[in-house]
Design an enzyme around this catalytic site. Structure first.
Site, PDB file in Angstrom:
ATOM      1  N   VAL A   1      -6.813   5.894   7.369  1.00 37.21           N
ATOM      2  CA  VAL A   1      -7.860   6.779   6.849  1.00 37.21           C
ATOM      3  C   VAL A   1      -8.284   7.772   7.931  1.00 37.21           C
ATOM      4  O   VAL A   1      -8.708   8.878   7.624  1.00 37.21           O
ATOM      5  CB  VAL A   1      -9.077   6.007   6.285  1.00 37.21           C
ATOM      6  CG1 VAL A   1      -8.718   5.282   5.013  1.00 37.21           C
ATOM      7  CG2 VAL A   1      -9.670   5.068   7.300  1.00 37.21           C
ATOM      8  N   GLU A   2      -8.122   7.401   9.200  1.00 35.96           N
ATOM      9  CA  GLU A   2      -8.425   8.314  10.302  1.00 35.96           C
ATOM     10  C   GLU A   2      -7.556   9.574  10.220  1.00 35.96           C
ATOM     11  O   GLU A   2      -8.043  10.689  10.424  1.00 35.96           O
ATOM     12  CB  GLU A   2      -8.197   7.623  11.657  1.00 35.96           C
ATOM     13  CG  GLU A   2      -9.174   6.515  11.969  1.00 35.96           C
ATOM     14  CD  GLU A   2      -8.780   5.141  11.426  1.00 35.96           C
ATOM     15  OE1 GLU A   2      -9.346   4.153  11.922  1.00 35.96           O
ATOM     16  OE2 GLU A   2      -7.930   5.046  10.517  1.00 35.96           O
TER      17      GLU A   2
ATOM     18  N   LYS B   1     -12.161   3.789   1.532  1.00 45.74           N
ATOM     19  CA  LYS B   1     -11.321   3.070   0.574  1.00 45.74           C
ATOM     20  C   LYS B   1     -12.161   1.923   0.011  1.00 45.74           C
ATOM     21  O   LYS B   1     -12.228   0.855   0.609  1.00 45.74           O
ATOM     22  CB  LYS B   1     -10.088   2.498   1.270  1.00 45.74           C
ATOM     23  CG  LYS B   1      -9.047   3.509   1.657  1.00 45.74           C
ATOM     24  CD  LYS B   1      -7.917   2.917   2.483  1.00 45.74           C
ATOM     25  CE  LYS B   1      -7.231   1.734   1.896  1.00 45.74           C
ATOM     26  NZ  LYS B   1      -6.075   1.264   2.701  1.00 45.74           N
TER      27      LYS B   1
ATOM     28  N   TYR C   1     -18.353  25.606  -3.004  1.00 39.13           N
ATOM     29  CA  TYR C   1     -17.940  24.209  -2.849  1.00 39.13           C
ATOM     30  C   TYR C   1     -17.047  23.731  -3.978  1.00 39.13           C
ATOM     31  O   TYR C   1     -16.305  22.768  -3.808  1.00 39.13           O
ATOM     32  CB  TYR C   1     -19.133  23.272  -2.628  1.00 39.13           C
ATOM     33  CG  TYR C   1     -20.290  23.437  -3.566  1.00 39.13           C
ATOM     34  CD1 TYR C   1     -20.284  22.884  -4.831  1.00 39.13           C
ATOM     35  CD2 TYR C   1     -21.417  24.138  -3.158  1.00 39.13           C
ATOM     36  CE1 TYR C   1     -21.358  23.018  -5.680  1.00 39.13           C
ATOM     37  CE2 TYR C   1     -22.507  24.280  -3.997  1.00 39.13           C
ATOM     38  CZ  TYR C   1     -22.468  23.723  -5.260  1.00 39.13           C
ATOM     39  OH  TYR C   1     -23.542  23.861  -6.097  1.00 39.13           O
TER      40      TYR C   1
ATOM     41  N   GLU D   1       0.822  -1.215   0.000  1.00 40.13           N
ATOM     42  CA  GLU D   1       0.000   0.000   0.000  1.00 40.13           C
ATOM     43  C   GLU D   1       0.857   1.266   0.000  1.00 40.13           C
ATOM     44  O   GLU D   1       0.397   2.329  -0.391  1.00 40.13           O
ATOM     45  CB  GLU D   1      -0.917   0.035   1.223  1.00 40.13           C
ATOM     46  CG  GLU D   1      -2.016  -1.009   1.193  1.00 40.13           C
ATOM     47  CD  GLU D   1      -2.887  -0.958   2.426  1.00 40.13           C
ATOM     48  OE1 GLU D   1      -4.108  -0.788   2.271  1.00 40.13           O
ATOM     49  OE2 GLU D   1      -2.344  -1.072   3.555  1.00 40.13           O
TER      50      GLU D   1
END
Length: 126
Positions: free
Chosen positions: A76-77, A102, A57, A25
């Site tokens: 991901v946190e 993901k 936006y 990864e």
């Protein structure tokens, strides 16, 4: 209309980044999906119909799409915290809910990720 129930959302903002804890990864950019929910009082912008009265936006999405591919987080946190901070530092928002996922990261699951809500720290004067 109750302004506490007004939101702007971006859903499925797609980019790629190095993210993950496994050796492979760390070498391959993976697809990341980002969703944002931002509370905003839409009454003035709806009445006047001017972009200056609301959140741009498109500018927010462009910032995220420019900065996230440069990141190299393991979790991901951590990426979600980075995105929330990016939003709150660069736009006059009271808070933001960020969902980072993901797709395909877990076999048998369509998607996996985290969702966080962060607020601007209160600025109390003494």
């Amino acid at each position: 209309m109750d302004s506490k129930r007004d939101f702007i959302f971006l859903e499925g903002l797609k980019t790629r980044s190095i993210i993950g804890i496994y050796h492979w990864e760390r070498k391959v950019r993976q697809t990341i999906l980002i969703d944002l929910v931002i509370p905003i009082d839409n009454r003035r912008s709806a009445r006047r119909d001017w972009i200056e009265d609301t959140l741009n936006y498109k500018a927010l999405a462009k910032l995220i799409l420019r900065e996230v591919p440069k990141t190299r987080f393991q979790l991901v946190e951590s990426l979600a915290e980075f995105i929330a901070s990016l939003c709150l530092k660069n736009f006059p928002l009271p808070s933001v809910t960020v969902r980072v996922s993901k797709p395909g990261a877990i076999r048998g699951s369509r998607n996996v990720g985290v969702q966080i809500t962060r607020r601007v720290a209160s600025r109390r004067s003494r």
